[in-house]
Design a protein around this motif. Structure first.
Motif, PDB file in Angstrom:
ATOM      1  N   ASP A 147      -6.637  23.417  16.355  1.00 34.70           N
ATOM      2  CA  ASP A 147      -5.791  22.423  15.683  1.00 34.70           C
ATOM      3  C   ASP A 147      -6.673  21.255  15.267  1.00 34.70           C
ATOM      4  O   ASP A 147      -7.479  20.770  16.071  1.00 34.70           O
ATOM      5  CB  ASP A 147      -4.710  21.897  16.638  1.00 34.70           C
ATOM      6  CG  ASP A 147      -3.657  22.929  16.958  1.00 34.70           C
ATOM      7  OD1 ASP A 147      -3.221  23.633  16.040  1.00 34.70           O
ATOM      8  OD2 ASP A 147      -3.266  23.022  18.130  1.00 34.70           O
ATOM      9  N   TYR A 148      -6.524  20.798  14.030  1.00 35.17           N
ATOM     10  CA  TYR A 148      -7.288  19.666  13.522  1.00 35.17           C
ATOM     11  C   TYR A 148      -6.346  18.559  13.109  1.00 35.17           C
ATOM     12  O   TYR A 148      -5.315  18.807  12.473  1.00 35.17           O
ATOM     13  CB  TYR A 148      -8.125  20.072  12.304  1.00 35.17           C
ATOM     14  CG  TYR A 148      -9.262  20.999  12.636  1.00 35.17           C
ATOM     15  CD1 TYR A 148     -10.493  20.496  13.043  1.00 35.17           C
ATOM     16  CD2 TYR A 148      -9.103  22.376  12.539  1.00 35.17           C
ATOM     17  CE1 TYR A 148     -11.546  21.343  13.351  1.00 35.17           C
ATOM     18  CE2 TYR A 148     -10.154  23.230  12.839  1.00 35.17           C
ATOM     19  CZ  TYR A 148     -11.365  22.707  13.243  1.00 35.17           C
ATOM     20  OH  TYR A 148     -12.398  23.550  13.548  1.00 35.17           O
ATOM     21  N   SER A 149      -6.718  17.329  13.427  1.00 35.64           N
ATOM     22  CA  SER A 149      -5.932  16.194  12.958  1.00 35.64           C
ATOM     23  C   SER A 149      -6.276  15.938  11.487  1.00 35.64           C
ATOM     24  O   SER A 149      -7.331  16.359  10.987  1.00 35.64           O
ATOM     25  CB  SER A 149      -6.230  14.940  13.782  1.00 35.64           C
ATOM     26  OG  SER A 149      -7.515  14.438  13.484  1.00 35.64           O
ATOM     27  N   THR A 169      -7.801  10.425   4.032  1.00 38.93           N
ATOM     28  CA  THR A 169      -6.728  11.012   4.838  1.00 38.93           C
ATOM     29  C   THR A 169      -5.489  11.264   3.980  1.00 38.93           C
ATOM     30  O   THR A 169      -4.763  12.228   4.223  1.00 38.93           O
ATOM     31  CB  THR A 169      -6.370  10.107   6.027  1.00 38.93           C
ATOM     32  OG1 THR A 169      -6.057   8.794   5.550  1.00 38.93           O
ATOM     33  CG2 THR A 169      -7.518  10.028   7.029  1.00 38.93           C
ATOM     34  N   GLU A 193       2.225  22.588  11.120  1.00 37.24           N
ATOM     35  CA  GLU A 193       2.075  21.189  11.518  1.00 37.24           C
ATOM     36  C   GLU A 193       2.726  20.973  12.873  1.00 37.24           C
ATOM     37  O   GLU A 193       3.839  21.452  13.099  1.00 37.24           O
ATOM     38  CB  GLU A 193       2.777  20.260  10.521  1.00 37.24           C
ATOM     39  CG  GLU A 193       2.096  20.128   9.192  1.00 37.24           C
ATOM     40  CD  GLU A 193       2.823  19.111   8.328  1.00 37.24           C
ATOM     41  OE1 GLU A 193       2.208  18.100   7.964  1.00 37.24           O
ATOM     42  OE2 GLU A 193       4.024  19.326   8.035  1.00 37.24           O
ATOM     43  N   ARG A 241       3.015  17.756  16.114  1.00 35.68           N
ATOM     44  CA  ARG A 241       2.764  16.347  16.448  1.00 35.68           C
ATOM     45  C   ARG A 241       2.370  16.248  17.908  1.00 35.68           C
ATOM     46  O   ARG A 241       2.950  16.895  18.769  1.00 35.68           O
ATOM     47  CB  ARG A 241       4.013  15.503  16.208  1.00 35.68           C
ATOM     48  CG  ARG A 241       4.424  15.399  14.759  1.00 35.68           C
ATOM     49  CD  ARG A 241       3.645  14.315  14.073  1.00 35.68           C
ATOM     50  NE  ARG A 241       4.054  14.189  12.672  1.00 35.68           N
ATOM     51  CZ  ARG A 241       3.565  13.297  11.846  1.00 35.68           C
ATOM     52  NH1 ARG A 241       2.658  12.436  12.268  1.00 35.68           N
ATOM     53  NH2 ARG A 241       3.961  13.249  10.596  1.00 35.68           N
ATOM     54  N   LEU A 261      -0.615  11.745  16.482  1.00 32.66           N
ATOM     55  CA  LEU A 261      -1.478  12.665  15.743  1.00 32.66           C
ATOM     56  C   LEU A 261      -0.664  13.734  15.027  1.00 32.66           C
ATOM     57  O   LEU A 261       0.215  14.360  15.616  1.00 32.66           O
ATOM     58  CB  LEU A 261      -2.468  13.357  16.680  1.00 32.66           C
ATOM     59  CG  LEU A 261      -3.666  12.560  17.168  1.00 32.66           C
ATOM     60  CD1 LEU A 261      -4.501  13.420  18.105  1.00 32.66           C
ATOM     61  CD2 LEU A 261      -4.509  12.065  16.018  1.00 32.66           C
ATOM     62  N   ARG A 262      -1.002  13.962  13.779  1.00 29.81           N
ATOM     63  CA  ARG A 262      -0.443  15.074  13.012  1.00 29.81           C
ATOM     64  C   ARG A 262      -1.510  16.164  13.005  1.00 29.81           C
ATOM     65  O   ARG A 262      -2.596  15.982  12.459  1.00 29.81           O
ATOM     66  CB  ARG A 262      -0.143  14.611  11.590  1.00 29.81           C
ATOM     67  CG  ARG A 262       0.425  15.675  10.683  1.00 29.81           C
ATOM     68  CD  ARG A 262       0.597  15.093   9.300  1.00 29.81           C
ATOM     69  NE  ARG A 262       1.050  16.059   8.343  1.00 29.81           N
ATOM     70  CZ  ARG A 262       0.922  15.901   7.029  1.00 29.81           C
ATOM     71  NH1 ARG A 262       0.360  14.815   6.550  1.00 29.81           N
ATOM     72  NH2 ARG A 262       1.362  16.832   6.204  1.00 29.81           N
ATOM     73  N   LEU A 263      -1.214  17.284  13.652  1.00 27.83           N
ATOM     74  CA  LEU A 263      -2.180  18.366  13.816  1.00 27.83           C
ATOM     75  C   LEU A 263      -1.848  19.529  12.889  1.00 27.83           C
ATOM     76  O   LEU A 263      -0.675  19.857  12.684  1.00 27.83           O
ATOM     77  CB  LEU A 263      -2.201  18.843  15.268  1.00 27.83           C
ATOM     78  CG  LEU A 263      -2.597  17.777  16.298  1.00 27.83           C
ATOM     79  CD1 LEU A 263      -2.435  18.323  17.704  1.00 27.83           C
ATOM     80  CD2 LEU A 263      -4.028  17.317  16.067  1.00 27.83           C
TER      81      LEU A 263
END
Length: 200
Positions: free
Chosen positions: A31-33, A45, A63, A65, A69-71
């Motif tokens: 998972d990446y922010s 961003t 997606e 949360r 953070l939104r992952l």
């Protein structure tokens, strides 16, 4: 400055879309922010957030949360996931994979993709690259480098030609015709802050 239309996968409206999808689909376990992806892909961003929103709406990204953070991660259970991953590996895959493969290799000072892949990435028109040419600068064991090239080939589904050169040879202004040719064409820098340059 507006980036040229994708020459690696012309059906995409922008190179960034290919880079974003390739990074997520070729690292499906992570998972990446939005912030991490913006740093990796060298964009704002807001650019990542906007594209990720579109891709999540059509089910290609997941997606979640975690606090603020939104992952984001690849939707590997999507019906298009397998063919899309193969297509991304063949096009934008070198940008997403080669840094991983070379990161733990002892003696690497610098590393670049050159040749037709770097040229297409830079926006030069032409046929799809058949292979990926990699130049590693430093005191690297040839056998270890060959092993890493084979690992990259398995992940990318295409031949990876890795060439080693010493730091002194790369930084000299000598008359080596091979290095002169490499320097005269677009180079994609592998590693932190990957980018395309005209040469060192």
């Amino acid at each position: 400055m507006q980036r040229p239309r994708s020459q690696l996968l012309p059906l995409l409206r922008s190179p960034f879309l290919g880079e974003l999808l390739a990074w997520l689909y070729l690292h499906p376990e992570t998972d990446y922010s939005v912030t991490e992806l913006a740093e990796i892909l060298r964009v704002s961003t807001s650019t990542v957030s906007r594209e990720a929103g579109h891709l999540a709406k059509v089910g290609l990204l997941i997606e979640t949360r975690r606090g603020n953070l939104r992952l984001l991660r690849a939707a590997t259970d999507h019906r298009l996931a397998r063919p899309l991953t193969e297509l991304l590996a063949l096009t934008y895959g070198p940008a997403a994979v080669l840094g991983d493969v070379l990161r733990s290799l002892d003696g690497v000072e610098e590393a670049y993709i050159y040749g037709s892949w770097a040229a297409r990435y830079a926006g030069e028109p032409g046929p799809p690259p058949r292979d990926v040419d990699v130049l590693v600068v430093g005191d690297v064991d040839e056998d270890d480098l060959a092993d890493r090239a084979r690992v990259a080939e398995r992940r990318l589904g295409r031949e990876v030609n890795a060439h080693r050169v010493s730091v002194d040879a790369w930084r000299s202004s000598g008359e080596d015709p091979f290095l002169g040719s490499v320097r005269s064409r677009p180079l994609y820098t592998i590693g932190d802050g990957d980018e395309v340059a005209a040469g060192p």
